[in-house]
Design a protein around this motif. Structure first.
Motif, short mmCIF file in Angstrom:
data_model
loop_
_atom_site.label_atom_id
_atom_site.label_comp_id
_atom_site.label_asym_id
_atom_site.label_seq_id
_atom_site.Cartn_x
_atom_site.Cartn_y
_atom_site.Cartn_z
N LEU A 106 0.82 -1.20 0.00
CA LEU A 106 0.00 0.00 0.00
C LEU A 106 0.86 1.26 0.00
O LEU A 106 0.56 2.23 -0.69
CB LEU A 106 -0.93 0.00 1.21
N GLU A 107 1.95 1.24 0.78
CA GLU A 107 2.83 2.40 0.82
C GLU A 107 3.50 2.63 -0.53
O GLU A 107 3.62 3.77 -0.98
CB GLU A 107 3.88 2.20 1.92
N GLU A 108 3.94 1.55 -1.18
CA GLU A 108 4.55 1.68 -2.50
C GLU A 108 3.53 2.20 -3.52
O GLU A 108 3.84 3.04 -4.36
CB GLU A 108 5.10 0.33 -2.96
N LYS A 109 2.31 1.71 -3.41
CA LYS A 109 1.26 2.14 -4.32
C LYS A 109 0.93 3.61 -4.10
O LYS A 109 0.68 4.35 -5.05
CB LYS A 109 0.01 1.28 -4.08
N ALA A 110 0.96 4.04 -2.85
CA ALA A 110 0.66 5.44 -2.53
C ALA A 110 1.73 6.37 -3.09
O ALA A 110 1.43 7.50 -3.49
CB ALA A 110 0.55 5.61 -1.01
N LYS A 111 2.97 5.90 -3.12
CA LYS A 111 4.04 6.72 -3.67
C LYS A 111 3.89 6.91 -5.18
O LYS A 111 4.15 7.99 -5.70
CB LYS A 111 5.40 6.09 -3.36
N THR A 112 3.47 5.85 -5.86
CA THR A 112 3.34 5.94 -7.31
C THR A 112 2.05 6.62 -7.75
O THR A 112 2.07 7.47 -8.64
CB THR A 112 3.41 4.54 -7.96
N ASP A 113 0.94 6.28 -7.11
CA ASP A 113 -0.36 6.86 -7.49
C ASP A 113 -1.22 7.06 -6.25
O ASP A 113 -1.91 6.14 -5.81
CB ASP A 113 -1.07 5.92 -8.48
N PRO A 114 -1.20 8.28 -5.67
CA PRO A 114 -1.96 8.50 -4.43
C PRO A 114 -3.47 8.33 -4.59
O PRO A 114 -4.16 7.97 -3.65
CB PRO A 114 -1.64 9.96 -4.08
N ASP A 115 -4.01 8.54 -5.78
CA ASP A 115 -5.46 8.41 -5.98
C ASP A 115 -5.93 6.96 -5.94
O ASP A 115 -7.11 6.69 -5.74
CB ASP A 115 -5.87 9.03 -7.31
N SER A 116 -5.03 6.02 -6.10
CA SER A 116 -5.44 4.61 -6.09
C SER A 116 -5.86 4.14 -4.70
O SER A 116 -6.53 3.12 -4.57
CB SER A 116 -4.30 3.74 -6.61
N LEU A 117 -5.47 4.85 -3.66
CA LEU A 117 -5.84 4.46 -2.30
C LEU A 117 -7.20 4.99 -1.87
O LEU A 117 -7.64 4.72 -0.76
CB LEU A 117 -4.77 4.92 -1.31
#
Length: 137
Positions: free
Chosen positions: A38-49
């Motif tokens: 989740l942290e890696e995903k938040a770094k790449t695309d914050p809207d995905s969370l």
């Protein structure tokens, strides 16, 4: 005359405790891994969370498109199958404040042991009616 516990029983208890410890470690590891993802995903695309609900498994999604709701299939079967999962499994975090009360409750309940000398018999005999209404067996 007191009897000694059998060695086999002690071994089984020790193995069960070891199994529980290993399952807890695996669970913690999975949670840490998912948190890292989740942290890696938040770094790449914050809207995905911004998505509240976790994605549905392909098997469950397949049930959605199979049959008609009026006949017990389709959307009806999908909702019945989805209802069996706990909110902690379906959602990343509690959506409402009411969910916060019972969120991750199973983690706490599994640690509690039932009482050996509880008052359940007294409560059942005095509180519940014997004619079947509100009577639990």
């Amino acid at each position: 005359m007191t009897s000694k516990p059998r060695k086999e029983g002690l071994k089984i208890n020790a193995l069960q405790a070891l199994k529980r410890e290993m399952e807890e470690k695996d669970k913690e590891k999975k949670e840490k891994d998912s948190q890292k993802k989740l942290e890696e995903k938040a770094k790449t695309d914050p809207d995905s969370l911004l998505v509240e609900m976790r994605p549905v498994s392909p098997e469950t999604k397949k049930v959605l498109y199979d049959g008609f709701s009026a006949l017990g299939g389709g959307r009806y079967a999908y909702l019945q199958k989805r209802k069996l999962k706990a909110p902690e499994v379906k959602y990343e975090f509690p959506i409402t404040s009411a969910w916060e009360v019972g969120w991750r409750l199973q983690d706490c309940v599994s640690q509690q042991k039932p009482e050996n000398f509880g008052r359940t018999r007294v409560i059942r005999d005095t509180f519940y009616r014997p004619n079947g209404i509100l009577y639990k067996h």
